[in-house]
Scaffold this motif. Sequence first.
Motif, PDB file in Angstrom:
ATOM      1  N   THR A 188      30.602  36.792  93.313  1.00 17.63           N
ATOM      2  CA  THR A 188      31.377  35.606  93.687  1.00 17.63           C
ATOM      3  C   THR A 188      31.904  34.889  92.451  1.00 17.63           C
ATOM      4  O   THR A 188      33.069  34.488  92.398  1.00 17.63           O
ATOM      5  CB  THR A 188      30.513  34.644  94.515  1.00 17.63           C
ATOM      6  N   CYS A 245      34.773  36.819  90.869  1.00 13.37           N
ATOM      7  CA  CYS A 245      36.041  36.634  91.597  1.00 13.37           C
ATOM      8  C   CYS A 245      36.690  35.300  91.241  1.00 13.37           C
ATOM      9  O   CYS A 245      37.904  35.224  90.992  1.00 13.37           O
ATOM     10  CB  CYS A 245      35.793  36.707  93.105  1.00 13.37           C
ATOM     11  N   LEU A 276      40.435  33.990  91.933  1.00 16.44           N
ATOM     12  CA  LEU A 276      40.452  34.384  93.330  1.00 16.44           C
ATOM     13  C   LEU A 276      39.553  33.473  94.150  1.00 16.44           C
ATOM     14  O   LEU A 276      38.585  32.906  93.627  1.00 16.44           O
ATOM     15  CB  LEU A 276      39.984  35.837  93.484  1.00 16.44           C
ATOM     16  N   TYR A 331      35.402  37.168  97.409  1.00 16.45           N
ATOM     17  CA  TYR A 331      35.343  38.626  97.388  1.00 16.45           C
ATOM     18  C   TYR A 331      36.423  39.270  98.254  1.00 16.45           C
ATOM     19  O   TYR A 331      37.002  40.291  97.882  1.00 16.45           O
ATOM     20  CB  TYR A 331      33.959  39.084  97.840  1.00 16.45           C
ATOM     21  N   LEU A 340      39.519  39.562  96.433  1.00 22.21           N
ATOM     22  CA  LEU A 340      39.448  40.632  95.441  1.00 22.21           C
ATOM     23  C   LEU A 340      39.779  41.973  96.084  1.00 22.21           C
ATOM     24  O   LEU A 340      40.554  42.770  95.528  1.00 22.21           O
ATOM     25  CB  LEU A 340      38.048  40.691  94.823  1.00 22.21           C
TER      26      LEU A 340
END
Length: 281
Positions: A54, A57, A62, A65, A68
């Motif tokens: 996490t 990411c 981001l 996940y 991603l």
Amino acid sequence: MYNNILSRISSEFAGLTKSGKALADYILKNKTSVQYMSITSLADASGVSEASITRFCRNLGLEGYNELKLSLAIAGSPMSENNFHSEEGKKGYIEETAGFLLKKNTRAMEETVSLMNRDAIEKAVRLLREAHRVLCFGQGGSNVTALEAWALFSTVSPKFIHISDSHFQAMCTALCGPLDVILFFSYSGATRELKDIIKISRSLGVKLILITRYEKTPASRLADVILQCGTNESPLQTGSVEARISQLFIIDYLYSFFCRDEAGAMDAREATAQATAIKLL
């Protein structure tokens, strides 16, 4: 962001932590397969924690996940499986397309059969039979599958209930008890709505049967029964037909086993058939 995610991971590799480098190395070497993995599966495979994934990411800008996985799918720009050699208008195109899709959907059911767990199926059927109420839940495409489950089981029992709205799902769950069962459909097994339902149901002793692709997800650890559906679905294939067919196949065999020893099942099917017969011209 989506189109340069791989190059960004590579460029920032030197500045990553030890766990970040291990994760980045695994992603770069397995960029295609990661698209189909749950966060728990990736954590096991790469040797890092889910929390590390996490953070990784978010350091890439981001949201999490799932973003991603979507980034990897877009960056790879894979040709759709449907884009094979035939071209529209070419002789045999329709037949070839139909044959290709038939193989994909058949493969989805075959993989579902290979993932069947006898003990899990028997426990799921027992819970369904003994339940006071069975709530059929799901979100997005999985909600359509939950509706299919209710439509089929409602031909033999009135205790099956389908609710589509996540707010009403939570409200209904809050009024359940140990004699009630939730039949939850979630391909990923990692949605906020599922997490919310599990949080409520656990505190009330409500049993939960989870229909999902992945055996290892945060939700699967808390479900009473896990029934796995076959076929991989990339982030660009959300709601794919083969994924839905694999879930429908699970509904079909649950229904068959449920009716086999359910007292009055045949009478109920005859009664519902007669009730709808007058609708036919």
